[in-house]
Design a protein around this motif. Structure first.
Motif, PDB file in Angstrom:
ATOM      1  N   ARG A 104      11.989   0.010   0.780  1.00 34.16           N
ATOM      2  CA  ARG A 104      12.084  -0.243   2.214  1.00 34.16           C
ATOM      3  C   ARG A 104      12.902   0.862   2.850  1.00 34.16           C
ATOM      4  O   ARG A 104      14.002   1.200   2.414  1.00 34.16           O
ATOM      5  CB  ARG A 104      12.740  -1.594   2.462  1.00 34.16           C
ATOM      6  N   ASN A 105      12.336   1.455   3.906  1.00 34.34           N
ATOM      7  CA  ASN A 105      13.038   2.530   4.609  1.00 34.34           C
ATOM      8  C   ASN A 105      14.048   1.947   5.594  1.00 34.34           C
ATOM      9  O   ASN A 105      13.889   0.843   6.095  1.00 34.34           O
ATOM     10  CB  ASN A 105      12.046   3.407   5.381  1.00 34.34           C
ATOM     11  N   GLU A 106      15.058   2.695   5.898  1.00 35.73           N
ATOM     12  CA  GLU A 106      16.032   2.341   6.922  1.00 35.73           C
ATOM     13  C   GLU A 106      16.078   3.474   7.954  1.00 35.73           C
ATOM     14  O   GLU A 106      15.855   4.630   7.619  1.00 35.73           O
ATOM     15  CB  GLU A 106      17.423   2.153   6.297  1.00 35.73           C
ATOM     16  N   PRO A 107      16.384   3.198   9.195  1.00 38.86           N
ATOM     17  CA  PRO A 107      16.614   1.872   9.755  1.00 38.86           C
ATOM     18  C   PRO A 107      15.304   1.238  10.181  1.00 38.86           C
ATOM     19  O   PRO A 107      14.237   1.820  10.019  1.00 38.86           O
ATOM     20  CB  PRO A 107      17.498   2.189  10.971  1.00 38.86           C
ATOM     21  N   LEU A 108      15.396   0.059  10.797  1.00 40.30           N
ATOM     22  CA  LEU A 108      14.211  -0.561  11.382  1.00 40.30           C
ATOM     23  C   LEU A 108      13.682   0.319  12.508  1.00 40.30           C
ATOM     24  O   LEU A 108      14.433   1.011  13.186  1.00 40.30           O
ATOM     25  CB  LEU A 108      14.550  -1.947  11.932  1.00 40.30           C
TER      26      LEU A 108
ATOM     27  N   ASP B 224       9.470  -2.963   9.984  1.00 40.30           N
ATOM     28  CA  ASP B 224       9.858  -2.404   8.692  1.00 40.30           C
ATOM     29  C   ASP B 224       8.858  -1.335   8.289  1.00 40.30           C
ATOM     30  O   ASP B 224       7.652  -1.470   8.546  1.00 40.30           O
ATOM     31  CB  ASP B 224       9.842  -3.489   7.606  1.00 40.30           C
TER      32      ASP B 224
ATOM     33  N   GLU C   6      10.793  -5.124  16.414  1.00 40.21           N
ATOM     34  CA  GLU C   6      11.280  -4.231  15.369  1.00 40.21           C
ATOM     35  C   GLU C   6      10.292  -4.266  14.207  1.00 40.21           C
ATOM     36  O   GLU C   6       9.607  -5.270  13.977  1.00 40.21           O
ATOM     37  CB  GLU C   6      12.664  -4.658  14.891  1.00 40.21           C
TER      38      GLU C   6
ATOM     39  N   LYS D 275       7.301   8.145   6.081  1.00 39.24           N
ATOM     40  CA  LYS D 275       8.155   7.437   7.030  1.00 39.24           C
ATOM     41  C   LYS D 275       8.023   8.006   8.441  1.00 39.24           C
ATOM     42  O   LYS D 275       7.946   7.258   9.420  1.00 39.24           O
ATOM     43  CB  LYS D 275       9.605   7.512   6.574  1.00 39.24           C
TER      44      LYS D 275
ATOM     45  N   TYR E 179       7.708   0.695   4.749  1.00 38.87           N
ATOM     46  CA  TYR E 179       7.842   0.688   3.295  1.00 38.87           C
ATOM     47  C   TYR E 179       7.188   1.932   2.710  1.00 38.87           C
ATOM     48  O   TYR E 179       6.117   2.356   3.162  1.00 38.87           O
ATOM     49  CB  TYR E 179       7.169  -0.536   2.688  1.00 38.87           C
TER      50      TYR E 179
END
Length: 624
Positions: free
Chosen positions: A586-590, A546, A544, A393, A548
């Motif tokens: 899916r990682n947060e945040p964008l 995403d 923005e 990430k 993953y």
């Protein structure tokens, strides 16, 4: 790594001389102490001093490779991905106390000071030269010192205070001589251009010429070609295309430079000082038991880029690289790739076309790239070795440029052993012919000569086996192994937009220059002279993304290691060209790049660095 001139240990007595000159008021002098008169006695001493000037080039703060790109659209700091730390360069909140602002100033003026030591000594010694050979050697030393001083002033002028900085043409001897008023931008340019002109007139034309005139130990010394290339860039930085064209064409035609056949040869240490190289900084892995900077001939850049620390490619830049289209007609894009069964076991192979461009494969990594290895393993496997951090990430992409990624060490990454103290001997190019081609193409666009501009752009694209721009008729590479597309975005699926002078200029600025020259050329100067710096930051901050993570790599092995890839927000998972084992996470945040920097950027405050606080404290005349 070649053992060239920088391998020679620089005498530490130079430091003693510099301090000695500050204390002339003392009425007693140590008869055993070195002075200018006792040290500078021959051309051998001048060469020893010149080595100290070359040593000043090794400071990575001169070029700012590890931080300058984060001011632009090309890079973000690693901390940005985890949102844990502010970064004043990236956030455009730097000021006169910021470390990088001070460090670059200090590094460049250290080089100026050392060059002036050599030049002052040369002026004293030149009347004592008793042969033509000694006179010629003295002039050659002075020409190198002036050329390097010209480069340091070029960097300072391009970086600080709208080009207004203090000029020193000799070493100050009295306290009052350090209190120097700042010269105008035009006066600074006049000085460094005079230095470069002297180098053009008195230095060998290229690296090969140095070897022919001297020895292998001279390889890496500054050349007339480097001086003329810097001269050309100085005019281009002023948007003076008429003068820029003259110098650029002379560099292209009269110095024997040629593009190498593979970008890998320019950045990984396998073919240093090659025929494309105009000016590069020489590094070498040499043991440094005393921990002294003057004995440290290596650089920390490779190891830090490989670890995505302190920065990584911006998302916009990464996606631009992924969009580059390899030409299927070019045989160099044919690859053999393994096939796998549902359990991730190799069950055969296929011949196919590269998924991503060779230019990307030589510059950055992405986990989806199956055809460009990193340290002997696929990009998706990279990180399984205990010495290598995985795509994740915080670092979905790694820099490959300026690293030893082509070394097949099983995915261990850069050598981080204690023996080498996490340092590298890979040379760092400052100018190469590809940059000169792109600058010349810009001149041709400004002149209205579309075909000539396309010729030089396509030479660079052909080297990386990409689709070529424009009409095949009369094209330099017309034939069965090249595909010309008269479509500026090189994507026939969305309709054809023929190449024009206007859209080719945009393509040059937003595609060719960043893709080819990332981390090399001064993107800050380009964004400033084109007047698009804030516009570019605002543009890339408007998107923005995403990120993953998924278990397993592209071939289904190593299922307990996460990998990461990054896509525009909302992209359907089925549109991502990755073979995923299990459910991706899916990682947060964008992710959003340059969000704060785009808001904070002010042309007047941030297009140049300010005068550092230490200079203001020390120089009583800094604002006179």
């Amino acid at each position: 790594m070649k053992k060239t001139l920088l391998i020679r240990i620089v005498p530490l007595v130079l430091l003693a001389i510099s301090f000695q000159s500050c204390f002339d008021e003392l009425d007693q002098v140590n008869p055993n102490a070195l002075t200018n008169e006792s040290f500078w006695t021959s051309t051998n001493d001048l060469n020893a001093g010149l080595n100290a000037v070359y040593a000043a080039l090794r400071d990575e703060n001169v070029s700012g490779v590890l931080f300058e790109s984060t001011r632009t659209d090309l890079a973000v700091p690693r901390s940005q991905r985890s949102n844990d730390l502010g970064n004043p360069i990236y956030d455009q909140t730097f000021d006169l106390t910021t470390d990088q602002v001070q460090d670059k100033w200090d590094a460049c003026y250290r080089g100026v000071f050392r060059a002036n030591q050599v030049l002052d000594a040369y002026e004293i010694l030149k009347t004592s030269f008793d042969s033509n050979r000694a006179e010629e050697e003295g002039i050659r030393i002075a020409a190198q010192a002036r050329a390097l001083r010209g480069y340091f002033y070029y960097v300072l002028h391009s970086t600080y205070n709208n080009g207004s900085i203090p000029l020193f043409e000799t070493v100050p001897k009295e306290f009052s001589e350090f209190q120097r008023s700042f010269s105008s931008s035009e006066d600074v340019k006049a000085l460094y251009r005079a230095d470069l002109q002297f180098g053009m007139e008195n230095l060998p034309i290229n690296y090969n010429d140095w070897i022919q005139e001297g020895s292998a130990g001279d390889l890496g010394r500054v050349t007339a070609g480097a001086c003329e290339a810097l001269m050309a860039k100085s005019y281009m930085n002023d948007n003076d295309f008429a003068n820029g064209e003259i110098y650029l064409k002379n560099v292209i035609d009269n110095y024997g430079y040629n593009l190498v056949d593979d970008l890998e040869k320019c950045f990984t240490g396998i073919e240093e000082f090659n025929n494309e190289s105009i000016f590069e900084i020489n590094y070498s892995i040499i043991a440094n038991p005393l921990g002294l900077d003057e004995q440290d001939l290596s650089q920390p850049i490779s190891e830090r880029l490989n670890n995505a620390n302190p920065m990584q490619p911006s998302t916009w830049f990464t996606l631009m690289f992924k969009a580059e289209k390899p030409d299927p007609a070019d045989p160099a894009n044919r690859v053999t790739r393994n096939t796998y069964d549902s359990n991730g076991i190799v069950n055969g192979s296929i011949e196919t076309t590269r998924l991503f461009s060779a230019r990307m494969g030589n510059s950055i990594s992405t986990v989806e790239d199956p055809d460009s290895p990193m340290y002997g393993v696929t990009a998706a496997e990279y990180g399984n070795h205990p010495n290598a951090g995985p795509h994740a990430k915080n670092n979905p992409n790694f820099w490959k440029k300026f690293t030893s990624w082509n070394v097949p060490n099983g995915g261990a990454g850069e050598d981080e052993s204690q023996q080498f103290d996490r340092r590298s001997g890979v040379n760092i190019p400052v100018i190469r012919l590809a940059e000169i081609y792109l600058l010349y193409a810009e001149c041709m666009i400004e002149k209205g000569d579309l075909s000539e501009a396309l010729k030089y752009i396509n030479r660079i694209r052909k080297r990386s086996h990409l689709y070529l721009l424009g009409d095949e008729s009369g094209g330099e590479f017309a034939g069965d192994t090249s595909t010309y597309l008269n479509d500026i975005d090189l994507d026939p699926s969305n309709g054809e937009e023929p190449v024009t002078l206007t859209n080719l200029m945009d393509h040059l600025r937003l595609v060719e220059k960043p893709m080819e020259l990332v981390l090399e050329a001064e993107r800050t100067i380009d964004l400033r002279r084109w007047g698009i710096w804030k516009e570019r930051l605002e543009y890339i901050a408007s998107f923005e993304y995403d990120t993953y993570a998924f278990r397993g790599d592209q071939i289904g092995e190593h299922r307990h290691r996460f990998r990461c890839y990054i896509v525009p927000a909302g992209t359907p998972l089925e549109d991502i060209p990755v073979r995923v084992q299990g459910n991706p996470r899916r990682n947060e945040p964008l992710v959003r790049d340059h969000f704060l920097g785009s808001q904070n950027f002010n042309e007047e405050l941030h297009s140049y660095f300010p005068v550092p606080q230490d200079e203001i404290n020390a120089n009583f005349n800094w604002n006179n």
